[in-house]
Design an enzyme around this catalytic site. Sequence first.
Site, PDB file in Angstrom:
ATOM      1  N   CYS A 117      -7.041   2.080   5.368  1.00  0.00           N
ATOM      2  CA  CYS A 117      -7.689   0.360   5.515  1.00  0.00           C
ATOM      3  C   CYS A 117      -7.027   0.865   7.461  1.00  0.00           C
ATOM      4  O   CYS A 117      -5.512   1.691   8.180  1.00  0.00           O
ATOM      5  CB  CYS A 117      -7.088  -0.435   4.720  1.00  0.00           C
ATOM      6  SG  CYS A 117      -4.846  -0.955   4.853  1.00  0.00           S
ATOM      7  N   GLU A 159       0.695   3.962   1.580  1.00  0.00           N
ATOM      8  CA  GLU A 159       1.138   4.361   3.215  1.00  0.00           C
ATOM      9  C   GLU A 159       2.693   3.403   3.863  1.00  0.00           C
ATOM     10  O   GLU A 159       2.935   3.912   4.530  1.00  0.00           O
ATOM     11  CB  GLU A 159       0.290   3.673   4.616  1.00  0.00           C
ATOM     12  CG  GLU A 159      -1.161   5.288   3.275  1.00  0.00           C
ATOM     13  CD  GLU A 159      -2.002   4.618   3.118  1.00  0.00           C
ATOM     14  OE1 GLU A 159      -3.139   4.757   3.184  1.00  0.00           O
ATOM     15  OE2 GLU A 159      -2.409   3.102   1.805  1.00  0.00           O
ATOM     16  N   HIS A 197       0.592  -1.086   0.020  1.00  0.00           N
ATOM     17  CA  HIS A 197      -0.271  -0.134  -0.309  1.00  0.00           C
ATOM     18  C   HIS A 197       1.035   1.043  -0.165  1.00  0.00           C
ATOM     19  O   HIS A 197       1.785   0.978   0.479  1.00  0.00           O
ATOM     20  CB  HIS A 197      -0.858  -0.035   1.330  1.00  0.00           C
ATOM     21  CG  HIS A 197      -1.875  -0.614   1.670  1.00  0.00           C
ATOM     22  ND1 HIS A 197      -2.830  -0.915   2.098  1.00  0.00           N
ATOM     23  CD2 HIS A 197      -1.529  -2.556   0.309  1.00  0.00           C
ATOM     24  CE1 HIS A 197      -4.103  -2.023   1.542  1.00  0.00           C
ATOM     25  NE2 HIS A 197      -3.125  -2.932   1.393  1.00  0.00           N
ATOM     26  N   CYS A 239      -2.982   0.117   7.069  1.00  0.00           N
ATOM     27  CA  CYS A 239      -2.410   1.522   7.261  1.00  0.00           C
ATOM     28  C   CYS A 239      -3.009   2.776   8.308  1.00  0.00           C
ATOM     29  O   CYS A 239      -1.774   3.018   8.489  1.00  0.00           O
ATOM     30  CB  CYS A 239      -2.206   2.402   6.188  1.00  0.00           C
ATOM     31  SG  CYS A 239      -1.939   1.517   4.345  1.00  0.00           S
TER      32      CYS A 239
END
Length: 165
Positions: free
Chosen positions: A85, A57, A55, A88
Amino acid sequence: MRMTTDEKYMRAALKQAEKAYNLGETPIGCVIVHEDKIIARGYNRRNTDKNPLAHAEVAAIKKASKKLGDWRLEECTLYVTLEPCQMCAGAIVQSRIPRVVVGCMNPKAGCTGSILNLLDIQAFNHQADLTTGVLEEECSQLMKQFFRELREARKMKKKAEAQSL
């Protein structure tokens, strides 16, 4: 109209999201700022890397930690185009980032306010200040355009498969 600091850095996050978009990835981008300077960038690469942890992040947090030589990012601000999410948001708490700026919210998977807010659970040893809606329209439109094109491509593929039968 003068651009705010948050808008300036969210534009940089949007540039990262466009990199993901160009790879055919869900267009999510992130930058981490320390002392008014971008120290790390990341964008979604889950499909490209075949990795559920890839992801935006997480990529940016790893780079920022390496740049600062510490896992604690206590003087940083994280800018991300889509609400984080649960993974993260947890990584943000774990890395002690004190401020998070979000472009658009994610009602289906967001964990900084939509479904729950992991950044503000008092039982944890760290909480983060949250600012939302920075360049919300641009962030949202990029996501909508991506999913519209994805649906259209799937529809065309199904149509082509049906015609070849």
